[in-house]
Write an enzyme that holds these catalytic residues in place. Sequence first.
Site, mmCIF file in Angstrom:
data_model
loop_
_atom_site.group_PDB
_atom_site.id
_atom_site.type_symbol
_atom_site.label_atom_id
_atom_site.label_comp_id
_atom_site.label_asym_id
_atom_site.label_seq_id
_atom_site.Cartn_x
_atom_site.Cartn_y
_atom_site.Cartn_z
ATOM 1 C CB THR A 154 -15.370 -1.234 -3.126
ATOM 2 O OG1 THR A 154 -15.365 -1.920 -4.238
ATOM 3 C CG2 THR A 154 -16.489 -0.121 -2.978
ATOM 4 C CB ALA A 204 -8.199 -5.729 0.640
ATOM 5 N NE ARG A 219 -19.203 -7.112 -8.062
ATOM 6 C CZ ARG A 219 -18.387 -7.481 -9.318
ATOM 7 N NH1 ARG A 219 -18.926 -7.883 -10.374
ATOM 8 N NH2 ARG A 219 -16.978 -7.050 -9.158
ATOM 9 C CB CYS A 271 2.341 -7.454 -1.725
ATOM 10 S SG CYS A 271 1.845 -9.087 -2.275
ATOM 11 C CD GLN A 304 3.224 -14.426 -0.544
ATOM 12 O OE1 GLN A 304 4.086 -15.152 -1.209
ATOM 13 N NE2 GLN A 304 2.105 -13.808 -1.402
ATOM 14 C CB SER A 356 -4.426 -8.836 2.910
ATOM 15 O OG SER A 356 -3.168 -9.223 3.133
ATOM 16 N N GLY A 357 -3.457 -10.622 0.665
ATOM 17 C CA GLY A 357 -3.009 -10.746 -0.659
ATOM 18 C C GLY A 357 -3.779 -11.253 -1.685
ATOM 19 C CG HIS A 404 2.824 -10.897 2.462
ATOM 20 N ND1 HIS A 404 1.623 -11.118 2.760
ATOM 21 C CD2 HIS A 404 2.886 -10.720 1.121
ATOM 22 C CE1 HIS A 404 0.816 -11.418 1.532
ATOM 23 N NE2 HIS A 404 1.379 -11.176 0.637
ATOM 24 C CD GLN A 447 -1.191 -7.876 0.247
ATOM 25 O OE1 GLN A 447 -2.391 -7.686 1.147
ATOM 26 N NE2 GLN A 447 -1.244 -7.537 -0.797
#
Length: 331
Positions: free
Chosen positions: A12, A14, A40, A129, A156, A159-160, A242, A315
Amino acid sequence: MTPKNIAVAGATGAVGAEFVSVLEKRNFPVKNIKFLASARSVGKKITFKGEEFAVEEMTKDSFKGMDVALFSAGGSQSKIYAQSCVDVGCVMVDNSSAFRMTPDVPLVIPEINPEDVKWHKGIIANPNCSTIIMLMAVYPIYQLSKVKRVIVSTYQAASGAGAKAMKELEDQARDFLDGKPVKKEVLPYQIAFNLFSHNTKIGDDGYNEEEVKMIKETNKILHDENIKVTPTCVRVPVLRAHSESIVVETEQKLSLDAVRSAIAKFPGCQLVDDREKNYFPMPLEVSGEYDCKVGRIRYDYTFDNGIALFVCGDQLLKGAALNAVQIAELL
Ligand code: A2P
């Protein structure tokens, strides 16, 4: 390749979402697939190749009968479940930093050191990454002449730091423009309309953990203890790709044409280097793309054999999910 039973751990998140799309797009031969996350997420649905799957809670029993587990649920979860995978012969391809520097765990970028998958003992690590994206640009040069040192500054994306950090960037941008107070819950400082030193712990020598990863992982992937790396890692208000400004010093003097041609030919790299139009790699233009784009190739004036360049890579894809699926393909 015979179809495999695949578990996606952290489905679930990214990177998890990108595992699903990369497996689909590359037509990875899947026999059975299961999607794992925390309690969860039980009840959530994930669509894979037109079929809906219920997300299952990850437990130590989740890996029985599985051939490969693609992990991106954070380092602590990787540590908890690694032995459960190894015990049932399910190869863990781990996107976290938990095992990257463990001596008997290969650290693999398939375009660079594919042969290292052969000596795995049940776990293969996906590099950081920023390391992957840097080496995708540096390795074509390294093949022409050994690289003695790399000086790199990263830009960067959010998303990282995961899906929640991407949402935080969007929410902050909206609130900032609406004149509302900006909320900081995931990243330590405001990321919208700002940038800051990478949000990992700083060591006694002044390098943060992300920078240390880039240094050590480069040595391990290239099997070269002599290559020196000085990174400065910075988080910028970009959603998912990135960028890195890189200077390399090579042993031998290289022509810029030779460097350009090596980069253009290297699998997974595209040369984007149009000085006339001032058109070079941009994070928006690699977002959602498998290839890294490399350009701004020029001589560095501070070393005898120095070359400066700029690379952008997604990334979540080459920096994470794509690289991991490529490792699974090698297996
Ligand atoms: P969940 O959504 O149920 O919390 P990201 O890196 O984008 O933050 O995603 C992290 C992923 O790791 C998510 O899929 C998340 O699931 C999963 N995860 C986090 N903690 C656990 C846990 N304790 N057990 C299983 N999965 C976890």
